[in-house]
Structures are given as structure tokens and as C-alpha cells.
Write an enzyme that holds these catalytic residues in place. Sequence first.
Site, PDB file in Angstrom:
ATOM      1  NE  ARG A  42      -1.293   2.499   2.829  1.00  0.00           N
ATOM      2  CZ  ARG A  42      -0.664   3.574   3.294  1.00  0.00           C
ATOM      3  NH1 ARG A  42      -0.425   4.612   2.501  1.00  0.00           N
ATOM      4  NH2 ARG A  42      -0.247   3.616   4.546  1.00  0.00           N
ATOM      5  CG  ASP A  43       3.327   4.320   2.874  1.00  0.00           C
ATOM      6  OD1 ASP A  43       3.468   5.137   1.953  1.00  0.00           O
ATOM      7  OD2 ASP A  43       3.365   4.648   4.064  1.00  0.00           O
ATOM      8  CG  HIS A  66       2.529   6.762  -1.757  1.00  0.00           C
ATOM      9  ND1 HIS A  66       1.759   7.716  -2.382  1.00  0.00           N
ATOM     10  CD2 HIS A  66       1.909   6.509  -0.573  1.00  0.00           C
ATOM     11  CE1 HIS A  66       0.725   8.030  -1.607  1.00  0.00           C
ATOM     12  NE2 HIS A  66       0.785   7.314  -0.508  1.00  0.00           N
ATOM     13  CB  SER A  84       2.387  11.927   6.949  1.00  0.00           C
ATOM     14  OG  SER A  84       1.330  11.335   7.682  1.00  0.00           O
ATOM     15  CG  HIS A 124       2.657   4.605   9.111  1.00  0.00           C
ATOM     16  ND1 HIS A 124       2.181   3.595   8.297  1.00  0.00           N
ATOM     17  CD2 HIS A 124       3.199   5.525   8.283  1.00  0.00           C
ATOM     18  CE1 HIS A 124       2.428   3.902   7.026  1.00  0.00           C
ATOM     19  NE2 HIS A 124       3.042   5.071   6.996  1.00  0.00           N
ATOM     20  CG  HIS A 135       7.052   7.772   6.130  1.00  0.00           C
ATOM     21  ND1 HIS A 135       7.187   7.215   4.884  1.00  0.00           N
ATOM     22  CD2 HIS A 135       5.766   7.591   6.491  1.00  0.00           C
ATOM     23  CE1 HIS A 135       6.013   6.733   4.486  1.00  0.00           C
ATOM     24  NE2 HIS A 135       5.131   6.946   5.438  1.00  0.00           N
TER      25      HIS A 135
END
Lengths: 345, 345
Positions: A17-18, A21, A172, A199, A201
Site C-alpha cells: 500500500r504505502d 507510492h 507522514s 507508522h 517514515h
Amino acid sequence: MNMSAGRKLEICDTTLRDGNHAVAHQLGHTDIVEYAKAAELAGADLLEVGHGNGLGASSLQVGRAALSDTEMLTAARAQLKNTRLGVLSIPGFATVERDLKPALDCGVDEVRVGAHCTEADVTRQQITMLREMGVTVKGMLLMSHMAPTKTLVEQARLIQEYGAHAVILMDSAGAYTPAAVEEKIGALAGELDIAVGFHGHNNLGLSVMNSMAAVRAGATVVDVTARGFGAGAGNAPLELVAANLHLEQIETRLQLFAALDAGDLAESTFVKRIPTNDSVTITSGIAGVFSGFAAPARRAAQHFEVDPRDILMELGRRGVVAGQEDSIIEVAMGLAEKNSLIDVM
Amino acid sequence: MNMSAGRKLEICDTTLRDGNHAVAHQLGHTDIVEYAKAAELAGADLLEVGHGNGLGASSLQVGRAALSDTEMLTAARAQLKNTRLGVLSIPGFATVERDLKPALDCGVDEVRVGAHCTEADVTRQQITMLREMGVTVKGMLLMSHMAPTKTLVEQARLIQEYGAHAVILMDSAGAYTPAAVEEKIGALAGELDIAVGFHGHNNLGLSVMNSMAAVRAGATVVDVTARGFGAGAGNAPLELVAANLHLEQIETRLQLFAALDAGDLAESTFVKRIPTNDSVTITSGIAGVFSGFAAPARRAAQHFEVDPRDILMELGRRGVVAGQEDSIIEVAMGLAEKNSLIDVM
């Protein structure tokens, strides 16, 4: 490690999913089938699948996916047994009748409903409905580094009231440091009755340590992707989080070597370019600006002959959030004007 | 941040030395000239240049460099003004007459004399001599994760007695966690009168956080490379350490955007493949085995049809150190034998 009593750490693999991108949502049928097999072997608790922006997001505006939501979910579903199948649903992109119900018909086990970190109320309808249907549902707070701890606790409490099984803080912009993660996750874990997750990054190179800090502070859900395959500077890599959890002897369902294999498989098949930290993605982390702004900032910088990093720093000072993409051009124009004034002085 | 009073944090950029490992020591004249310019602009305090294993190491055994030591040093020297020029000297590879003196004649400002973490005594001759000559000299303890804190303090005290200006803990296997860094660097900073530093590798994805933990614990020297360009899974990246130091408002001579530029330049020119973490380099970090063992372990694994990760884990259990490369074959053979016994059972 003071993990919430009785809760085993849950690993959510969002590679499909991510990660979408990182390839403009072009993951294909074989990519999904092969990686789903690897995630199952690795012992991921959940495999999140879909367009990078979640259900119903395939569009000219944010990018067309190679496959439809149901094609992606059906392909993954057939490979999963002990690993549960998940989707991201951002109200606005995803609607109940058109997107959520068909996804559930594909055998989705869990829906993760996301909203900007100060707008938990937009998740209410979907979370309430899914909970009533008996579906596992989590609330995702995007860009959570922007809100103070007190606000996040209030927003997370709303998500809990709506009936979610967990609330996940999303980094994010890749702007968290371990100290900030510990403060915010610790507060949520202390105040909520439901599970808390993180989550991460990698814009500042801290995604692995931030994930470990989250676990230390009480998170029982951690999102990862193979080789960090994902938006912006990439996500917390599955294989590195697995290695660190192994060293810290934190129990999960992960099989260490199979988790490392999943990383190798991703690199050798669909990860066209391993997410890295160039000067623009790092600056997006420093400025705390949504990773998705990096590409348009580069374009605007080129057009107006300014430094994309100056644009991002200014956007950070203004506290701009996703949806306010118009600011990019405005800031770039402003910088160009300022530069030309300096030139004539 | 409790940095030792009055000491400004010193950034040592070892892109053109440790990075040489990542291209089999093939950095060329243009690479060195262009990157030295970028390091000067970035405000690095020191630029370390040379064969991956330091002065005098170019050989069939560990790999021939594209350029001689003096060619590399002369190329870099001409570009540096405020950034000092450094070399690594490992007694055994480097000798005084053949290597050190010609290097000093090229205008080297600092020599970093390295030895395995329990063998500081082999650095005595060079450190004493360099100190007497008035050259800045640091002692480097390789594979420092293997020795307990007490031993490291003893070894570092020897280096201090010999006259070194600083002692640097090298994480040659990328096996440190921030907690271990804080313990060891903290002990050294507390016990020594000279500066303490940290040289991080990224096998566990923790190099940036480990570098920050070192600074927090009192280190005043931090080693970095552009884009993590270096041995094994790569080093702590200059540009990410710069971003984190900026966010923590820790004063250095670094110019943030110029440091980010140095990373971009390295990627666009000589970094053929950005160091990453595949299953073997990660396992080398988990096992605490010297990164240089990864390649021969892969070859032995292929030959004996065993898993290279099993070899590394066993080498880790045995506490094998650089120089004991014979163990790799022995372990691989042992594993193959065990597998064939299992097959017939």
C-alpha cells in the site's frame, strides 16, 4: 520494555500500500502475489494492500493505479492464511458503497481509517459502521507530528469512542525524533483503553529507532515496509525493525530470516529504487512538511529558479498541510521575487 | 546535551576513505577533487582520504587502489582550506617510513591510528612519534562493540597515555544500539581527559541515532560519509547527521544545505550503489561480525550450499575478529556437514 500487558506486538506490513507510492501506484499482479507469499512466510500480522492513498484513490489527481482495488485485494487474499489482509480508507477518497463494501467482499480482515491528525471526526461514520459489522478497524492520525500531545490524546479518544480497536500515529513527514515518539505514544498508551501504534517514515534516518522508541513507550502495533519501500524517503524497513526486535528479544510472530528474505525479494523484484534521503526529502523531514510536497516543490523550484529546500522550509514555517498544495507555487513565487529584489540591490 | 565543556562538535567526513570500500578502492582523481570541494563547502572539520583500509593498504590481499596514497592526498589537499586533511593508519598495513612520512609530506593535518579494540598497544609507536612531531593524532578502536566498557576504558587510557588527542570508538560491524553507545561513550567521556568520538555503521539501521546518542553521551568527534557511502551496510550519512544536529541545535561548523549538497553530489557522481541493508549485511550487524566478512561468507555459502546468515551467526557466537577469515570456510563446512546429516536422518 513496558509493553501493554498481554498484548503481543503486531507488525503491519504496508509494502503493497504505502510502497505503491514509490512506483506511482503501478504494482502489478505478480508483484502482489509474490510479495504476499513472502509476507505470509515472514509472519507479518497484517498485509495492507492498495493504492498509495488507499481505497478509491486511483484518479488523475493523485495517480491511476495499475490494478483496481478489488484486483489487488483478490490477488493478495489468495496467498494469505495467517497474515490478515488490510486496507487503508481515507474518507474523501473512499466511500462506503463504492469502495469499502466491495473491499470487504474481497475478504478484507481489517480497515484502517485515516484522517489528518486534528480531524478525527471525519473517521466517525466509517469506524462506527465497520465496528457494527464486526470488522477490525483502526484509526490513523496522519501528519501527527504537527499536533501537540494534548490534541493527539483528544483526537485519539474520539477514535476510541467511535469504536476503533486501535489508533495509529502516522509520521507522514518523517519528522519525528525518538524523544517525541516516546512522549506522544507514551501519552496515548497511558490514556487510552485501546491499542496504540506507530507508522514511521525515514526522512531524518530515524525510522527504525522511532519504531523501537514507540514500542518502548507502549505501542503494540508497528507499521513497516520491505526495504523501506514507500512514500517520500520511505518507511521503517521491515527487515531492520525485525532485526532490532530480535536483538531486544521482543516477541512477535515474525520469523527473522523470512523477514530478511521478504526485504531481499522486494529489492530484487519491484523496488525500482530503494527509498533514500536526498537533500529535498531530508529537508521535508526537517521542515515537517508532508512528503508528497517534495515532488511539486522540486517542479516549482525549477520553474521559478529557486531552491526547493527554501520552499519546503517556508511551507514548514507556515504549517501547511496536505490539500494546501497551492501554497507551494505561492511560496516559490515569493522567493523568486525576493531573490530578484536582492539581485538588483 | 551535556557535551564536554568548551569542545565544539567535530565532524570527520570519511567519504573518501571508508567510502573507498564501497567501490573496491577505485575512487579516481576527479571523484576526489569534486568531493573535497563539496566537503570544504559543507564545513566538515576533517576529510579523511585514502584506501579503505588506510595508508599502505593497497595490495592484492585487500584490494589495489586506483590511485596511490600520495596521488589521493595531493588531489584532496589542493581543494582544502578550512577542512583539514586526514588519513587512517593501521599499523601492519601502514609503516612509518614507507607510508606515514610521505603522507605527512603531502600536507596531512591529522593521522588516525587504528587497531582492534583490545590491541591499543600496537598504536603506541605511531601515536608517540606523531605527537612528538606535533601532528594531530587520534586513536581508533575497531570492532569496539566486542569489548566490555571496562576494557574499552583501559584501552582508551593507553591511547591517551601515548599522547593521542582523541580516541574514537568504531562500530565496524554496525552492531551498536543507542543504549550501548551511550554507555560506552559516556564511560570514556567521563574517564578520559582527551576528546572521545564515534564512527557508526548502518547494518541495523541505527547509525544516525547512534551518532546522536554518542553526542548526547559526550562524544565531540563524529565520523560520517556522504549518503552513507562506505564499508558493509554503509556509514552514518553526513547529510542525515547534519539534519539531526540542526534540529537538536548542536553547534558545528557544518553548513546545513551545503552538507545536503555533498550527499547529492556523491550520489550523482561516484556512489554506484547507495549502501543498503540486505539480509546478509543485517545479519552481520545482528551477529556483531566484521562487515568485511559478508562477501567471503556469501561465497562460502554458495560453495557449500548453506545459508550465509547461518555462517555469520555462528561466527558471531565464536567472537571471530578480522584476520580470522579462515573460520568462515570452517564454519561453512561444518554447517554443510550438519545439513547432510539431517538429510539422511
